[in-house]
Enzyme design. Structure first.
Site, PDB file in Angstrom:
ATOM      1  NE  ARG A 185       8.209  -3.174   5.273  1.00 34.74           N
ATOM      2  CZ  ARG A 185       7.008  -2.709   5.632  1.00 34.74           C
ATOM      3  NH1 ARG A 185       6.370  -2.399   4.562  1.00 34.74           N
ATOM      4  NH2 ARG A 185       6.619  -2.854   6.972  1.00 34.74           N
ATOM      5  CE  LYS A 218      -1.869  -0.838   4.049  1.00 36.90           C
ATOM      6  NZ  LYS A 218      -1.448  -2.014   4.463  1.00 36.90           N
ATOM      7  NE  ARG A 271      -2.761  -0.811  10.627  1.00 38.87           N
ATOM      8  CZ  ARG A 271      -1.724  -0.417   9.903  1.00 38.87           C
ATOM      9  NH1 ARG A 271      -1.820   0.845   9.737  1.00 38.87           N
ATOM     10  NH2 ARG A 271      -0.787  -1.084   9.732  1.00 38.87           N
ATOM     11  NE  ARG A 294       8.142  -0.685   9.625  1.00 40.89           N
ATOM     12  CZ  ARG A 294       6.864  -0.594   9.209  1.00 40.89           C
ATOM     13  NH1 ARG A 294       7.097   0.256   8.131  1.00 40.89           N
ATOM     14  NH2 ARG A 294       5.760  -0.970   9.575  1.00 40.89           N
ATOM     15  NE  ARG A 354       3.226  -4.934  11.034  1.00 36.25           N
ATOM     16  CZ  ARG A 354       4.179  -4.546  10.258  1.00 36.25           C
ATOM     17  NH1 ARG A 354       5.319  -5.079  10.031  1.00 36.25           N
ATOM     18  NH2 ARG A 354       3.744  -3.831   9.437  1.00 36.25           N
TER      19      ARG A 354
HETATM   20  P1  AMP Z   1       2.169   0.622   8.781  1.00 33.68           P
HETATM   21  O1  AMP Z   1       3.480   1.243   8.673  1.00 33.68           O
HETATM   22  O2  AMP Z   1       0.864   1.154   8.277  1.00 33.68           O
HETATM   23  O3  AMP Z   1       2.388  -0.834   8.883  1.00 33.68           O
HETATM   24  O4  AMP Z   1       2.153   1.015  10.498  1.00 33.68           O
HETATM   25  C1  AMP Z   1       3.146   0.563  11.550  1.00 33.68           C
HETATM   26  C2  AMP Z   1       2.472   0.437  12.886  1.00 33.68           C
HETATM   27  O5  AMP Z   1       1.790   1.824  13.154  1.00 33.68           O
HETATM   28  C3  AMP Z   1       1.213  -0.463  12.869  1.00 33.68           C
HETATM   29  O6  AMP Z   1       1.580  -1.630  13.325  1.00 33.68           O
HETATM   30  C4  AMP Z   1       0.698   0.267  14.326  1.00 33.68           C
HETATM   31  O7  AMP Z   1       1.270  -0.169  15.597  1.00 33.68           O
HETATM   32  C5  AMP Z   1       0.877   1.677  14.235  1.00 33.68           C
HETATM   33  N1  AMP Z   1      -0.247   2.206  13.283  1.00 33.68           N
HETATM   34  C6  AMP Z   1      -0.448   2.760  11.865  1.00 33.68           C
HETATM   35  N2  AMP Z   1      -1.306   3.031  11.539  1.00 33.68           N
HETATM   36  C7  AMP Z   1      -2.363   2.964  12.557  1.00 33.68           C
HETATM   37  C8  AMP Z   1      -3.856   3.009  12.586  1.00 33.68           C
HETATM   38  N3  AMP Z   1      -4.544   3.476  11.697  1.00 33.68           N
HETATM   39  N4  AMP Z   1      -4.508   2.508  14.024  1.00 33.68           N
HETATM   40  C9  AMP Z   1      -3.652   2.028  14.838  1.00 33.68           C
HETATM   41  N5  AMP Z   1      -2.349   1.964  14.799  1.00 33.68           N
HETATM   42  C10 AMP Z   1      -1.761   2.325  13.894  1.00 33.68           C
END
Ligand code: AMP
Length: 218
Positions: A127, A13, A88, A160, A171
Site C-alpha cells: 500500500r 474497510k 477496536r 505509512r 497490528r
Molecule cells: P487505521 O488507519 O485504521 O489502520 O489506523 C492506524 C492506526 O491508528 C492504528 O494502528 C492505531 O495505532 C491507531 N488507531 C486507529 N483507530 C484506533 C482505535 N479505534 N483505537 C486505538 N487506536 C486506533
C-alpha cells in the site's frame, strides 16, 4: 444509516467506507484518518498518538473515544455514519453504545470484512498513501497513473510507517488480541453481517450495498 466496519487492517474497510459515505450521503468517521491528521498538525493529541501508531499499537481508548464522540455530535452525522476502524476494543464498543443510547440511537449493522491473512499482508505491504488527501494505492493492484504520485492531488505517495513489515505483524497481533473479540460481541447482539472482502473493490461494494440498503435514508 449507522454502521460499523469491522475487520483486520488491510481488508479494505477504508476504501469501502469512502464509497458508502459518498453513495448514501453519510459521514465517514475513520479514527485512523483523524489520528493521522492530528499527527500532521502536531497537536498535543497527535504527538501522544504518533509513537503508538508508528509501532502498530493501539492509541489509548480514552483518546479515540473522545475523538469519536466529538465527531458524532457534528451536524455532518445527521444522515448517519460509517465508522471505519472504530471500535477496536470491547471498551470502545461499550462507550459507543452508551454515546448512541444517550441520543436514543442504536447501531443498524456491523459489517465484518474477511480476507485471508496472506492477502492482508500483501495488501498492507504494497500500500502507498497520499499524505495530503489520504487516497490509497497499491504497487501491484491499484497503481497510480504516474508511479509514486497521487492521482487526486499530485502529491508524492509514501509508505505509512505502520505499513512496514514489523509494524504489520504488531497490528495483526493487536487485532487478534484486542479487536477480534468484537466479532463475538456484535454477533451476540445480532448486529453482525459477515462480508467476504477478497474480491475486487467493485464486487465487494455491490455486496455491501445489498447488506446496507435497508438502512439508507430515503
Ligand atoms: P487505521 O488507519 O485504521 O489502520 O489506523 C492506524 C492506526 O491508528 C492504528 O494502528 C492505531 O495505532 C491507531 N488507531 C486507529 N483507530 C484506533 C482505535 N479505534 N483505537 C486505538 N487506536 C486506533
Amino acid at each position: 444509516m449507522r454502521v460499523v466496519f469491522l475487520g483486520a487492517p488491510g481488508v479494505g474497510k477504508g476504501t469501502q467506507a469512502d464509497r458508502i459515505a459518498a453513495q448514501y450521503q453519510v459521514a465517514k468517521i475513520s479514527t485512523g484518518d483523524l489520528l493521522r491528521e492530528a499527527v500532521r498538525s502536531q497537536t498535543t493529541l497527535g504527538l501522544e498518538a504518533k509513537n503508538y501508531m508508528d509501532q502498530g499499537k493501539l492509541v489509548p481508548d480514552a483518546v479515540v473515544i473522545g475523538l469519536v464522540k466529538e465527531k458524532l455530535a457534528h451536524p455532518s452525522c445527521a444522515n448517519g455514519f460509517v465508522l471505519d476502524g472504530f471500535p477496536r476494543t470491547v471498551l470502545q464498543a461499550e462507550e459507543l453504545g452508551k454515546a448512541l443510547a444517550s441520543k436514543t440511537m442504536t447501531l443498524d449493522r456491523v459489517v465484518n470484512f474477511q480476507v485471508s491473512r496472506e492477502d492482508v499482508v500483501r495488501r498492507l505491504s504494497g500500500r502507498r498513501s497520499c499524505p495530503k488527501c489520504q487516497a490509497t494505492f497499491h504497487v501491484d493492484f491499484a497503481k497510480p497513473m504516474v508511479e509514486g504520485i497521487c492521482d487526486r492531488c499530485g502529491e508524492p505517495l509514501v509508505q505509512r510507517n505502520d505499513d512496514r513489515r514489523d509494524a504489520i505483524e504488531t497490528r495483526l497481533k493487536v487485532y487478534d488480541e484486542q479487536t477480534a473479540p468484537l466479532v463475538r460481541y456484535y454477533d451476540d447482539r445480532r448486529l453482525l453481517s459477515p462480508m467476504d472482502a477478497s474480491g475486487t473493490v467493485d464486487v465487494v461494494f455491490q455486496h455491501l450495498s445489498k447488506v446496507l440498503s435497508p438502512y439508507r435514508v430515503t
